[in-house]
Design a protein around this motif. Structure first.
Motif, short mmCIF file in Angstrom:
data_model
loop_
_atom_site.label_atom_id
_atom_site.label_comp_id
_atom_site.label_asym_id
_atom_site.label_seq_id
_atom_site.Cartn_x
_atom_site.Cartn_y
_atom_site.Cartn_z
N SER A 23 61.89 73.12 56.44
CA SER A 23 60.78 73.84 57.06
C SER A 23 61.14 75.31 57.27
CB SER A 23 60.44 73.19 58.40
OG SER A 23 59.49 73.96 59.11
N GLY B 132 56.10 74.46 55.54
CA GLY B 132 56.78 74.84 56.77
C GLY B 132 56.24 74.09 57.98
N TYR B 133 54.92 74.12 58.15
CA TYR B 133 54.33 73.40 59.29
C TYR B 133 54.43 71.89 59.11
CZ TYR B 133 52.25 77.47 61.61
OH TYR B 133 52.08 78.64 62.30
N LEU C 93 56.60 69.89 57.35
CA LEU C 93 57.93 69.34 57.58
C LEU C 93 58.41 69.61 59.00
CD1 LEU C 93 59.82 70.08 54.24
CD2 LEU C 93 58.85 67.92 55.02
N GLY C 94 58.00 70.74 59.56
CA GLY C 94 58.43 71.08 60.92
C GLY C 94 57.93 70.08 61.95
#
Length: 334
Positions: free
Chosen positions: A32, A254-255, A257-258
């Motif tokens: 992420s 990014g969002y 997996l975060g």
């Protein structure tokens, strides 16, 4: 009634499924951070070529929401009351981690050097540690305090704040961005079976896109998207290539997996792992913008990694029953 065998445990008392989940979470958190870190080097040429910040953010959020929309639709079909039950978290996610963080950071960046704004924003892990301290009234362990000092020291070396001038509003905007980053980790930690992480991210991004659209239509944020070519890694490319990468890959991954990683490793560890984003950003700027890092920045990177390892060691001890709580208590005890 049949007896069930206990979960196999590791030497420190942590079950193997929990250990595997934590390892998976760490990998997701790093991936992420890697995805998020590519946004800056790809957006910077667009802004320099004439795109307004409002246009870049609106397209970025909209594309990411579109990519993750399948998860939201699947959840809505399975849980008809999803929005009704979780509207507060969805709005909070859209307003703070999605819209607030970016607008506040870029507002700070316009009043102070980028390095200083980055340094203040990435104080989010320390803010979370202090928040846990205040809420639980228990002093963090020595590992956490040491990890915080080492990681922040490394961050100072990486971003290089020498000679920076003080600007009160810039500092306040950057602190606001840091609080929004904290909100990201705390809200993401609430995800689970009842609140699917990808559905939360998609709904938050969709709400954030609507907010940005209102700001653009009303003229509060200028909207200017021009047909230009930009330079990436020494090559001239059309504007839609960095736009597509930032929205459909960097932001959605990014969002996505975060929010999947944080429930596995906790908000505190996740926030410290998030510091690796600044290291990845240096690498991307080196590759695509020919901005070569200074040797001292490599030293800072090593310190950041050392700080993350210290905090992670404390989290491992906490799971085994010997350390302080690794996450911030977001629901008051009955």
């Amino acid at each position: 009634m049949t007896a069930t065998a206990p979960l196999p445990a590791l030497a420190d008392g942590v079950s193997r499924p929990a250990s595997r989940a934590a390892t998976t979470g760490l990998v997701m958190a790093l991936a992420s951070a890697l995805a998020f870190s590519s946004s800056g080097p790809f957006m910077k040429p667009l802004l320099e070529a004439g795109w307004s910040l409002g246009a870049a953010l609106l397209v970025r959020m909209g594309l990411a929401a579109l990519v993750l929309s399948a998860a939201l639709v699947a959840t809505l079909l399975r849980q008809r009351g999803f929005v009704r039950d979780h509207w507060a978290l969805i709005i909070g996610f859209g307003l703070m981690p999605v819209v607030g963080c970016q607008l506040l950071f870029f507002s700070a960046m316009q009043r102070m050097p980028v390095a200083v704004a980055l340094l203040i924003q990435y104080l989010a892990p320390v803010i979370l540690v202090v928040a846990v301290w205040i809420r639980s009234r228990r002093r963090p362990s020595g590992l956490v305090l040491a990890g915080s000092v080492v990681a922040v020291s490394g961050l100072v070396l990486v971003v290089d704040v020498s000679g920076a001038a003080f600007d009160l509003w810039g500092v306040l905007f950057a602190l606001g961005a840091a609080v929004c980053v904290c909100a990201y980790f705390v809200i993401a930690e609430r995800a689970g079976d009842d609140l699917p992480p990808l559905a939360l991210a998609a709904a938050g991004l969709l709400f954030g896109t609507l907010v940005m659209a209102v700001l653009a239509v009303t003229g509060i944020l200028p909207f200017r998207a021009v047909d230009v070519t930009v330079t990436l890694a020494g090559a001239e490319v059309a504007w839609w290539i960095p736009v597509l990468w930032v929205g459909a890959v960097a932001t959605s991954v990014g969002y996505g997996l975060g929010v999947m990683a944080v429930p596995r490793i906790g908000s505190r560890v996740g926030s410290f792992v998030g510091l690796s984003e600044v290291l990845f950003a240096l690498a991307f700027a080196w590759i695509f913008l020919a901005e070569v890092p200074a040797p001292i920045q490599f030293v800072g990177g090593a310190l950041i990694l050392a700080g993350v390892i210290l905090v992670r060691l404390d989290a491992t001890s906490s799971v085994g029953g010997r350390g302080a709580p690794a996450t911030i208590p977001v629901v008051p005890a009955p």
